[in-house]
Design a protein around this motif. Structure first.
Motif, PDB file in Angstrom:
ATOM      1  N   THR A  75       0.832  -1.205   0.000  1.00 42.63           N
ATOM      2  CA  THR A  75       0.000   0.000   0.000  1.00 42.63           C
ATOM      3  C   THR A  75       0.864   1.252   0.000  1.00 42.63           C
ATOM      4  N   ALA A  76       1.906   1.274   0.830  1.00 37.15           N
ATOM      5  CA  ALA A  76       2.793   2.436   0.888  1.00 37.15           C
ATOM      6  C   ALA A  76       3.550   2.622  -0.429  1.00 37.15           C
ATOM      7  N   ARG A  77       4.005   1.528  -1.044  1.00 35.26           N
ATOM      8  CA  ARG A  77       4.717   1.639  -2.326  1.00 35.26           C
ATOM      9  C   ARG A  77       3.800   2.196  -3.412  1.00 35.26           C
ATOM     10  N   LEU A  78       2.560   1.746  -3.436  1.00 34.30           N
ATOM     11  CA  LEU A  78       1.630   2.239  -4.450  1.00 34.30           C
ATOM     12  C   LEU A  78       1.316   3.720  -4.233  1.00 34.30           C
ATOM     13  N   ILE A  79       1.229   4.147  -2.996  1.00 37.31           N
ATOM     14  CA  ILE A  79       1.043   5.570  -2.709  1.00 37.31           C
ATOM     15  C   ILE A  79       2.265   6.350  -3.185  1.00 37.31           C
ATOM     16  N   GLY A  80       3.459   5.797  -2.967  1.00 39.45           N
ATOM     17  CA  GLY A  80       4.680   6.436  -3.465  1.00 39.45           C
ATOM     18  C   GLY A  80       4.688   6.562  -4.974  1.00 39.45           C
ATOM     19  N   PHE A  81       4.211   5.531  -5.675  1.00 40.52           N
ATOM     20  CA  PHE A  81       4.106   5.606  -7.132  1.00 40.52           C
ATOM     21  C   PHE A  81       3.110   6.689  -7.547  1.00 40.52           C
ATOM     22  N   GLY A  82       2.049   6.844  -6.778  1.00 46.65           N
ATOM     23  CA  GLY A  82       1.080   7.903  -7.053  1.00 46.65           C
ATOM     24  C   GLY A  82       1.707   9.282  -6.932  1.00 46.65           C
ATOM     25  N   PHE A  83       2.547   9.473  -5.905  1.00 45.23           N
ATOM     26  CA  PHE A  83       3.250  10.746  -5.762  1.00 45.23           C
ATOM     27  C   PHE A  83       4.209  10.978  -6.934  1.00 45.23           C
ATOM     28  N   PHE A  84       4.852   9.918  -7.401  1.00 44.37           N
ATOM     29  CA  PHE A  84       5.719  10.052  -8.568  1.00 44.37           C
ATOM     30  C   PHE A  84       4.897  10.465  -9.789  1.00 44.37           C
ATOM     31  N   GLY A  85       3.688   9.909  -9.916  1.00 40.92           N
ATOM     32  CA  GLY A  85       2.795  10.301 -11.001  1.00 40.92           C
ATOM     33  C   GLY A  85       2.438  11.780 -10.923  1.00 40.92           C
ATOM     34  N   LEU A  86       2.263  12.300  -9.705  1.00 39.59           N
ATOM     35  CA  LEU A  86       2.020  13.740  -9.540  1.00 39.59           C
ATOM     36  C   LEU A  86       3.201  14.558 -10.046  1.00 39.59           C
ATOM     37  N   PHE A  87       4.400  14.058  -9.806  1.00 39.51           N
ATOM     38  CA  PHE A  87       5.589  14.755 -10.305  1.00 39.51           C
ATOM     39  C   PHE A  87       5.579  14.822 -11.825  1.00 39.51           C
ATOM     40  N   VAL A  88       5.256  13.708 -12.468  1.00 38.64           N
ATOM     41  CA  VAL A  88       5.230  13.676 -13.936  1.00 38.64           C
ATOM     42  C   VAL A  88       4.173  14.629 -14.468  1.00 38.64           C
ATOM     43  N   VAL A  89       3.005  14.667 -13.825  1.00 40.67           N
ATOM     44  CA  VAL A  89       1.959  15.606 -14.233  1.00 40.67           C
ATOM     45  C   VAL A  89       2.441  17.041 -14.041  1.00 40.67           C
ATOM     46  N   GLY A  90       3.152  17.304 -12.960  1.00 38.60           N
ATOM     47  CA  GLY A  90       3.658  18.645 -12.689  1.00 38.60           C
ATOM     48  C   GLY A  90       4.647  19.136 -13.727  1.00 38.60           C
ATOM     49  N   LEU A  91       5.307  18.220 -14.419  1.00 39.56           N
ATOM     50  CA  LEU A  91       6.239  18.628 -15.474  1.00 39.56           C
ATOM     51  C   LEU A  91       5.538  19.311 -16.642  1.00 39.56           C
ATOM     52  N   PHE A  92       4.258  18.995 -16.831  1.00 46.39           N
ATOM     53  CA  PHE A  92       3.524  19.543 -17.965  1.00 46.39           C
ATOM     54  C   PHE A  92       2.653  20.735 -17.589  1.00 46.39           C
ATOM     55  N   LEU A  93       2.665  21.148 -16.332  1.00 48.87           N
ATOM     56  CA  LEU A  93       1.903  22.324 -15.931  1.00 48.87           C
ATOM     57  C   LEU A  93       2.622  23.591 -16.379  1.00 48.87           C
ATOM     58  N   PRO A  99       5.532  15.926  -4.455  1.00 50.67           N
ATOM     59  CA  PRO A  99       5.808  14.514  -4.743  1.00 50.67           C
ATOM     60  C   PRO A  99       7.106  14.004  -4.098  1.00 50.67           C
ATOM     61  N   PHE A 100       8.128  14.839  -4.046  1.00 53.10           N
ATOM     62  CA  PHE A 100       9.377  14.389  -3.418  1.00 53.10           C
ATOM     63  C   PHE A 100       9.178  14.131  -1.934  1.00 53.10           C
ATOM     64  N   ILE A 101       8.421  14.998  -1.292  1.00 47.31           N
ATOM     65  CA  ILE A 101       8.127  14.807   0.132  1.00 47.31           C
ATOM     66  C   ILE A 101       7.297  13.539   0.325  1.00 47.31           C
ATOM     67  N   GLY A 102       6.327  13.297  -0.565  1.00 48.14           N
ATOM     68  CA  GLY A 102       5.482  12.104  -0.478  1.00 48.14           C
ATOM     69  C   GLY A 102       6.266  10.817  -0.676  1.00 48.14           C
ATOM     70  N   VAL A 103       7.154  10.788  -1.666  1.00 47.64           N
ATOM     71  CA  VAL A 103       7.964   9.585  -1.919  1.00 47.64           C
ATOM     72  C   VAL A 103       8.911   9.332  -0.744  1.00 47.64           C
ATOM     73  N   ALA A 104       9.512  10.383  -0.215  1.00 48.71           N
ATOM     74  CA  ALA A 104      10.404  10.226   0.936  1.00 48.71           C
ATOM     75  C   ALA A 104       9.631   9.722   2.153  1.00 48.71           C
ATOM     76  N   ALA A 105       8.428  10.243   2.362  1.00 46.31           N
ATOM     77  CA  ALA A 105       7.615   9.812   3.501  1.00 46.31           C
ATOM     78  C   ALA A 105       7.217   8.343   3.377  1.00 46.31           C
ATOM     79  N   THR A 106       6.848   7.901   2.179  1.00 48.77           N
ATOM     80  CA  THR A 106       6.484   6.489   2.022  1.00 48.77           C
ATOM     81  C   THR A 106       7.696   5.581   2.189  1.00 48.77           C
ATOM     82  N   ALA A 107       8.873   6.023   1.746  1.00 47.32           N
ATOM     83  CA  ALA A 107      10.089   5.216   1.934  1.00 47.32           C
ATOM     84  C   ALA A 107      10.418   5.089   3.424  1.00 47.32           C
ATOM     85  N   LEU A 108      10.283   6.165   4.165  1.00 50.97           N
ATOM     86  CA  LEU A 108      10.525   6.106   5.612  1.00 50.97           C
ATOM     87  C   LEU A 108       9.492   5.224   6.305  1.00 50.97           C
TER      88      LEU A 108
END
Length: 107
Positions: free
Chosen positions: A21-39, A52-61
């Motif tokens: 569950t935590a890994r999938l949430i981390g992937f979701g945050f990474f998806g937000l980063f990719v979307v943010g590249l096109f804003l 997204p960086f804060i979210g991925v770091a939080a899920t890894a911890l």
């Protein structure tokens, strides 16, 4: 998930569920980063790219905190490229706790 005879969940399955569950949430945050590249460029998008960086770091911890033996608190090995615990892991390498045993009931 590994279910035991009386439909209780094993310790390994409970840990696996939390980690996946935590890994999938981390992937979701990474998806937000990719979307943010096109804003469009702006001060708000710069701030949104940091989330997204804060979210991925939080899920890894969170994963590092949860992937431990419930008895001795030793870190359990995880799959190298997978989502959860090592599939060959049946006992804790530190204390020998059987991870296929029934998990403690939730209160």
């Amino acid at each position: 998930m590994v279910f035991l005879k009386d439909s209780t969940v094993s310790i390994a399955s409970e840990l696996q569920r939390k980690i996946v569950t935590a890994r999938l949430i981390g992937f979701g945050f990474f998806g937000l980063f990719v979307v943010g590249l096109f804003l469009p460029k702006g001060s708000l998008t710069q701030a949104l790219r940091l989330v997204p960086f804060i979210g991925v770091a939080a899920t890894a911890l969170y994963i590092n905190a949860k992937a431990v033996c419930p008895k001795c608190k030793q870190r359990l090995p995880q799959e190298r490229y997978g989502l959860g615990l090592d599939k060959n892991l049946h006992r804790c390498p530190g204390c020998g706790l059987d991870l296929d045993a029934a998990a403690a009931p939730k209160e």
